[in-house]
Design an enzyme around this catalytic site. Structure first.
Site, PDB file in Angstrom:
ATOM      1  N   ARG A  52       3.818 -12.673  13.500  1.00  0.00           N
ATOM      2  CA  ARG A  52       4.511 -12.492  14.796  1.00  0.00           C
ATOM      3  C   ARG A  52       4.010 -11.254  15.520  1.00  0.00           C
ATOM      4  NH1 ARG A  52       9.762 -14.625  13.135  1.00  0.00           N
ATOM      5  NH2 ARG A  52       9.302 -15.918  11.341  1.00  0.00           N
ATOM      6  N   LYS A 101      13.478 -21.330   4.506  1.00  0.00           N
ATOM      7  CA  LYS A 101      14.416 -20.562   5.335  1.00  0.00           C
ATOM      8  C   LYS A 101      15.825 -20.811   4.807  1.00  0.00           C
ATOM      9  CE  LYS A 101      15.666 -19.680  10.155  1.00  0.00           C
ATOM     10  NZ  LYS A 101      15.248 -19.860  11.542  1.00  0.00           N
ATOM     11  N   GLY A 147      14.298 -11.799   6.694  1.00  0.00           N
ATOM     12  CA  GLY A 147      15.589 -11.538   6.068  1.00  0.00           C
ATOM     13  C   GLY A 147      16.146 -12.759   5.359  1.00  0.00           C
ATOM     14  N   ARG A 148      15.712 -13.924   5.806  1.00  0.00           N
ATOM     15  CA  ARG A 148      16.151 -15.126   5.089  1.00  0.00           C
ATOM     16  C   ARG A 148      15.032 -16.164   5.031  1.00  0.00           C
ATOM     17  NH1 ARG A 148      20.221 -18.381   8.944  1.00  0.00           N
ATOM     18  NH2 ARG A 148      19.411 -17.707  10.947  1.00  0.00           N
ATOM     19  N   ARG A 184       9.626 -24.576   6.195  1.00  0.00           N
ATOM     20  CA  ARG A 184       8.802 -24.557   7.406  1.00  0.00           C
ATOM     21  C   ARG A 184       7.327 -24.471   7.023  1.00  0.00           C
ATOM     22  NH1 ARG A 184      11.617 -20.218  11.417  1.00  0.00           N
ATOM     23  NH2 ARG A 184      10.838 -18.636   9.977  1.00  0.00           N
ATOM     24  N   GLY A 243      21.025 -13.796   3.884  1.00  0.00           N
ATOM     25  CA  GLY A 243      19.787 -14.513   3.530  1.00  0.00           C
ATOM     26  C   GLY A 243      19.932 -16.014   3.503  1.00  0.00           C
ATOM     27  N   ASP A 257      11.100 -20.017  15.174  1.00  0.00           N
ATOM     28  CA  ASP A 257      12.483 -19.556  15.027  1.00  0.00           C
ATOM     29  C   ASP A 257      13.437 -20.294  15.962  1.00  0.00           C
ATOM     30  OD1 ASP A 257      11.839 -17.995  12.957  1.00  0.00           O
ATOM     31  OD2 ASP A 257      12.558 -16.118  13.806  1.00  0.00           O
ATOM     32  N   ASP A 262       9.975 -10.376  17.707  1.00  0.00           N
ATOM     33  CA  ASP A 262       9.817 -10.840  16.318  1.00  0.00           C
ATOM     34  C   ASP A 262       9.825 -12.362  16.251  1.00  0.00           C
ATOM     35  OD1 ASP A 262      12.570 -10.251  17.141  1.00  0.00           O
ATOM     36  OD2 ASP A 262      13.143 -11.163  15.245  1.00  0.00           O
ATOM     37  N   ASN A 263      10.188 -13.008  17.366  1.00  0.00           N
ATOM     38  CA  ASN A 263      10.199 -14.470  17.396  1.00  0.00           C
ATOM     39  C   ASN A 263       9.035 -15.028  18.209  1.00  0.00           C
ATOM     40  OD1 ASN A 263      12.496 -14.509  15.841  1.00  0.00           O
ATOM     41  ND2 ASN A 263      13.906 -14.672  17.567  1.00  0.00           N
TER      42      ASN A 263
HETATM   43  P1  AMP Z   1      16.449 -13.941  14.635  1.00  0.00           P
HETATM   44  O1  AMP Z   1      16.251 -13.191  15.912  1.00  0.00           O
HETATM   45  O2  AMP Z   1      17.649 -14.806  14.592  1.00  0.00           O
HETATM   46  O3  AMP Z   1      15.220 -14.718  14.284  1.00  0.00           O
HETATM   47  O4  AMP Z   1      16.669 -12.900  13.454  1.00  0.00           O
HETATM   48  C1  AMP Z   1      16.492 -11.530  13.577  1.00  0.00           C
HETATM   49  C2  AMP Z   1      16.367 -10.872  12.229  1.00  0.00           C
HETATM   50  O5  AMP Z   1      17.537 -11.082  11.462  1.00  0.00           O
HETATM   51  C3  AMP Z   1      15.225 -11.397  11.379  1.00  0.00           C
HETATM   52  O6  AMP Z   1      14.702 -10.307  10.667  1.00  0.00           O
HETATM   53  C4  AMP Z   1      15.901 -12.347  10.436  1.00  0.00           C
HETATM   54  O7  AMP Z   1      15.200 -12.502   9.234  1.00  0.00           O
HETATM   55  C5  AMP Z   1      17.239 -11.687  10.226  1.00  0.00           C
HETATM   56  N1  AMP Z   1      18.304 -12.625   9.862  1.00  0.00           N
HETATM   57  C6  AMP Z   1      18.872 -13.566  10.652  1.00  0.00           C
HETATM   58  N2  AMP Z   1      19.827 -14.236   9.976  1.00  0.00           N
HETATM   59  C7  AMP Z   1      19.860 -13.717   8.724  1.00  0.00           C
HETATM   60  C8  AMP Z   1      20.630 -13.978   7.542  1.00  0.00           C
HETATM   61  N3  AMP Z   1      21.573 -14.905   7.505  1.00  0.00           N
HETATM   62  N4  AMP Z   1      20.364 -13.223   6.457  1.00  0.00           N
HETATM   63  C9  AMP Z   1      19.432 -12.268   6.464  1.00  0.00           C
HETATM   64  N5  AMP Z   1      18.692 -11.980   7.526  1.00  0.00           N
HETATM   65  C10 AMP Z   1      18.892 -12.678   8.641  1.00  0.00           C
HETATM   66 MG    MG Z   2      13.478 -14.469  13.895  1.00  0.00          MG
END
Ligand code: AMP
Ligand code: MG
Length: 529
Positions: free
Chosen positions: A200, A123, A102-103, A193, A136, A280, A270-271
């Site tokens: 994942r 990122k 997502g970002r 990164r 993002g 992450d 996912d992490n």
């Molecule tokens: P995380 O568990 O924090 O790694 O993120 C979970 C999901 O949310 C992943 O698909 C990330 O890409 C997405 N995500 C987290 N922060 C953002 C953001 N600021 N903008 C878009 N997607 C995000």
């Molecule tokens: Mg993540």
């Protein structure tokens, strides 16, 4: 810039046919092509020279305007092809469906002069089809934390993704840090990164969830050929040896986290990297006082699912989800289940051998040493004890001293005094209990027969003097938000040699000061980043 790209991932795996950048559910594809958004005024704050070397980038290149432009997402270098990958995941135990980059925006994979493959990923460089409701972007504080911690971990010997660069975007990003309606504008940043692969557990889960077995097989075969080439050509039996290796690598990674006192904070599937890399860096934290129940993540404060002491169990659970996802490739559950059942023994083996090193012993026997180990973790948590200082100082004890029984408790404990946070807790009764353990430990170590200096080298090679203490990261953030990036660079430098004694850097080994006990960013973090 001289980077030699060989973008295997997008060459071999199917792309989302849509190339417009809007949020959507993607099917039948492993990634979507997308461009970084670009930023108004990139400014390089720091770069890791070791990572630059992996990519054959010279300091001149890293300090050039072009570098700043490329790694902030303002321009693509020749050979770069940018894309975001599709994955799903279980978040806090619940299936969350499609997540994806997502970002994060991948720039492709380079082959370095040594023939190694490294994938590059920005990122915080803008939205992608996987951004769901978010922007993002990434803020400076979380980018500093990711940049510094990935490099700190690699120098500690913990498997991890790397970070090449940290660049301010010159733009502001709105964040509500504690989800309490108090949002703030914060400086934005982009981290580049670097890892052999960013695949994942969730990269396979999403394909299984979509019941796309054909693509699941393609993704698994690609991963085995690219990231696990030593396993040979994919086949039913190779899928199993592959899963076994993922279990072993994951166990090894978690044992390292336990060794250095690292709490990931968001071990969603996912992490979890398929290569067993720490990935992450969000609301992670470092243990100060040893406490298996501690979690730095306020979002997890209720259930404490991702607390320090639960990390191995969660990894096991996550591996079960991966097993479930790849089941269609194997057809029967039994062999996967058998491998999964081995995970606790993989973890115990890694952990016991690391713990033996931490204690300067040749080996630990789970049964014979049970009392010694159990009591160690009791005395570490019955009063507030800094884990890092405790283990580091343990190597200074003269375990061969013949008059241990006659020695006063105070004298015996003296080398460890710096590890204690609350002097009032050092009552006579508590001191007696600690001293008793120290005597038992000394006898056990003396019986092992390792010479004092040899034992010390063994212990100091696994018990770090310097870790990225939560308050240190926060101090670096506070200063950087005020425009001074010197502490970010100083910490990057100190953490290059975490096992070396450096008298002029004692400050960076100091336990958490009282002001940081309940300060946001130091002891409390959220997923907002
Ligand atoms: P995380 O568990 O924090 O790694 O993120 C979970 C999901 O949310 C992943 O698909 C990330 O890409 C997405 N995500 C987290 N922060 C953002 C953001 N600021 N903008 C878009 N997607 C995000
Ligand atoms: Mg993540």
């Amino acid at each position: 810039m001289g980077l030699k790209f060989d973008n295997c991932f997008i060459r071999e795996l199917p792309a989302d046919p849509i190339t417009e950048n809007y949020r959507r559910q993607v099917q039948g594809a492993c990634y979507s092509l997308v461009q970084p958004t670009g930023v108004v005024q990139p400014k390089l704050i720091a770069y890791a020279q070791e990572v630059a070397e992996l990519l054959d980038l010279s300091p001149e290149v890293c300090e050039s305007k072009e570098f700043e432009q490329v790694f902030a997402g303002n321009q693509l270098s020749p050979g770069m092809e940018s894309y975001a990958t599709c994955y799903g995941g279980h978040q806090f135990g619940n299936w969350a469906g499609q997540l994806g980059d997502g970002r994060a925006i991948n720039l492709g994979e380079i082959l370095n002069q040594r023939g190694e493959r490294w994938a590059l990923q920005l990122k915080g460089a803008g939205p992608t089809p996987y951004s769901r409701t978010a922007d993002g972007l990434a803020v400076l504080r979380s980018s500093i934390r990711e940049f510094l911690c990935s490099e700190a971990m690699v120098h500690l010997g913990v498997p991890t993704t790397r970070a090449l660069s940290l660049i301010l975007t010159g733009e502001l990003v709105e964040r509500d840090m504690f989800y309490d309606g108090n949002s703030k504008m914060e400086p934005g940043a982009v981290v580049c990164r670097v890892a052999p692969s960013f695949t994942r557990f969730g990269s396979f889960q999403i394909l299984a969830a979509l019941q796309n077995t054909e693509l699941l097989k393609q993704m698994a075969d690609y991963t085995i050929r690219t990231d696990f080439p030593h396993l040979g050509e994919p086949s039913s039996s190779v899928y199993l040896t592959w899963f076994d290796e993922v279990c072993r690598k994951t166990a090894e990674m978690i044992a390292h986290w336990m060794r250095v006192g690292f709490v990931h904070g968001v071990m969603n599937t996912d992490n979890m990297s398929i290569l067993g890399l720490t990935i992450d860096y969000g609301p992670y934290g470092w243990l100060e006082a040893y406490d298996p129940n501690w979690t730095p993540n306020t979002t997890d404060a209720g259930g404490r699912r991702y607390r320090f002491g639960n990390q191995s169990g969660i990894a096991h659970w996550n591996l079960a989800q991966l097993a479930h996802a790849i089941l269609p490739l194997i057809g029967e559950l039994e062999p996967l289940q058998q491998i999964l059942n081995q995970y606790p023994s993989y973890f115990d083996e890694s952990w016991l051998s690391m713990l033996a090193n931490k204690l300067g012993l040749r080996a630990l026997d789970e049964k014979a040493d049970d009392r010694l180990i159990t009591e160690l973790f009791m005395i570490l948590q019955f009063i507030e004890t800094d884990m890092t200082i405790f283990f580091r100082q343990l190597s200074t004890l003269d375990v061969h001293n013949a008059s241990l029984d006659d020695m006063a408790n105070e004298t015996l404990i003296a080398p460890l005094m710096d590890a204690y946070y609350v002097p009032e807790q050092l009552t006579e009764e508590n001191m007696t209990r600690i001293a008793q353990w120290l005597r038992d430990y000394c006898r056990r170590a003396s019986h092992d027969g390792t010479a004092w200096d040899e034992r010390r080298v063994q212990m100091n090679g696994v018990n770090p003097k310097y870790v990225l203490r939560n308050y240190l990261a926060q101090l670096a953030i506070d200063q950087a938000e005020d425009g001074d990036d010197s502490l970010v660079n100083k910490l990057l430098d100190v953490l290059r040699h975490p096992y070396d004694e450096k008298p002029d850097q004692e400050d960076f080994a100091a336990k958490r000061p009282e002001w940081a006990r309940n300060r946001p960013g130091c002891s409390m973090l959220s997923c907002s980043s």
